[in-house]
Motif scaffolding. Sequence first.
Motif, mmCIF file in Angstrom:
data_model
loop_
_atom_site.group_PDB
_atom_site.id
_atom_site.type_symbol
_atom_site.label_atom_id
_atom_site.label_comp_id
_atom_site.label_asym_id
_atom_site.label_seq_id
_atom_site.Cartn_x
_atom_site.Cartn_y
_atom_site.Cartn_z
ATOM 1 N N GLN A 87 0.805 -1.224 0.000
ATOM 2 C CA GLN A 87 0.000 0.000 0.000
ATOM 3 C C GLN A 87 0.841 1.278 0.000
ATOM 4 O OE1 GLN A 87 -4.116 -0.624 2.045
ATOM 5 N NE2 GLN A 87 -2.631 -1.453 3.460
ATOM 6 N N PRO A 89 1.917 4.767 -1.198
ATOM 7 C CA PRO A 89 1.137 5.798 -1.896
ATOM 8 C C PRO A 89 1.620 5.994 -3.341
ATOM 9 C CG PRO A 89 1.737 6.534 0.300
ATOM 10 C CD PRO A 89 2.501 5.273 0.066
ATOM 11 N N ASP A 124 -5.978 9.259 -0.797
ATOM 12 C CA ASP A 124 -7.298 8.810 -1.225
ATOM 13 C C ASP A 124 -7.261 7.286 -1.324
ATOM 14 O OD1 ASP A 124 -9.829 8.641 -2.218
ATOM 15 O OD2 ASP A 124 -9.376 9.475 -4.188
ATOM 16 N N GLU A 125 -7.933 6.595 -0.407
ATOM 17 C CA GLU A 125 -7.928 5.138 -0.399
ATOM 18 C C GLU A 125 -9.009 4.603 -1.322
ATOM 19 O OE1 GLU A 125 -8.072 3.643 3.595
ATOM 20 O OE2 GLU A 125 -5.921 4.003 3.864
ATOM 21 N N ARG A 126 -8.605 3.736 -2.250
ATOM 22 C CA ARG A 126 -9.514 3.209 -3.254
ATOM 23 C C ARG A 126 -9.701 1.697 -3.089
ATOM 24 N NH1 ARG A 126 -10.239 6.574 -7.790
ATOM 25 N NH2 ARG A 126 -9.887 8.734 -7.132
ATOM 26 N N THR A 127 -10.951 1.265 -3.174
ATOM 27 C CA THR A 127 -11.285 -0.156 -3.075
ATOM 28 C C THR A 127 -10.741 -0.921 -4.273
ATOM 29 O OG1 THR A 127 -13.299 0.268 -1.803
ATOM 30 C CG2 THR A 127 -13.202 -1.804 -3.024
ATOM 31 N N GLN A 201 -15.353 7.109 -3.156
ATOM 32 C CA GLN A 201 -15.503 6.518 -1.831
ATOM 33 C C GLN A 201 -16.809 5.751 -1.659
ATOM 34 O OE1 GLN A 201 -12.820 6.522 -0.113
ATOM 35 N NE2 GLN A 201 -11.871 7.909 -1.601
ATOM 36 N N LYS A 264 -6.219 -1.815 0.222
ATOM 37 C CA LYS A 264 -6.656 -0.808 -0.737
ATOM 38 C C LYS A 264 -5.475 -0.194 -1.474
ATOM 39 C CE LYS A 264 -10.939 0.428 1.647
ATOM 40 N NZ LYS A 264 -11.828 1.530 2.092
ATOM 41 N N ARG A 266 -3.654 3.271 -2.414
ATOM 42 C CA ARG A 266 -3.575 4.594 -1.784
ATOM 43 C C ARG A 266 -3.055 5.593 -2.817
ATOM 44 N NH1 ARG A 266 -0.183 4.858 3.040
ATOM 45 N NH2 ARG A 266 -1.747 6.232 3.971
#
Length: 291
Positions: A87, A89, A124-127, A201, A264, A266
């Motif tokens: 994860q 960034p 911004d954390e993305r699924t 989100q 996720k 990032r």
Amino acid sequence: MKIAIHGRNFPESARPYIQSMFEELARRQTEVIISLGYREYLDNAAVAHYSEATYTVEEGVADADFIFSLGGDGTLLDAVTHVGSRQIPIIGINIGRLGFLATVAPASVRLMIDAIFNGQYTIDERTLVSVRSTQDIFGNLPFGLNDFTITRTQTSSMITVHSYLDGEFLNSYWADGLIISTPSGSTGYSLSCGGPVLLPQTESFIITPISPHNLNVRPMIVMDTCQLAFEVESRSGNFLAALDSRSYTVDTSVRISVQKEAFKARLVKLSDDNFLNTLRSKLNWGWDIRN
């Protein structure tokens, strides 16, 4: 600070910005590690990168504070697989075309570097979508940021995708295929097939049929906490399974399940990075020749 860098080939117009990026990182005495394929491309393009350290796609990025993705959205999707569950960034520098995910303009690279060194950014954390099957289709990278897609092969006719939601029968899609999209992927293939746009989100997946035989079958939004399962029928005995940009021919005997990945992606957002602004500018919302 340690920066990993991955990219693809670039137009000549982007060369000054890329060279400027490496010069700025060198000036700040930043430790840089470059993906092996991109390092070879930079050498052939005579771009001075001031780094001998490389990593392979197979081993991925073991440790870094950030990874820079130089290209379009496809390059950033590659970077997601280089990072995986670590994860790290990701910063997308848009040297491609549309750029929904890679949002930093080449001319703003020095400002971007200054922002991350000064902590002027958000994450911004993305699924991610996770794919499991009775056959090892995607190896040790069974996850993707945008979408998982089941489609017919080029030589086959329409396929039937029997779909299940948390073990309960949902529908048999007679179509050219089926897309399971994350919110991040809602502006991609799913959108071109009539799917809705979701805010990043949103905790949902989109099930979008591709050219369905039954015209009353429409895209469907489901919670991302559910598990989807699929069985495919095809006259050719096989179909294509694609996870972001990676695709393989799969036998119809294979059973597939899809759910949310445990970790996720990032993505780094700078102060002027706004998804709604991106929608308006990339999709030309509100643009009219009469205005």
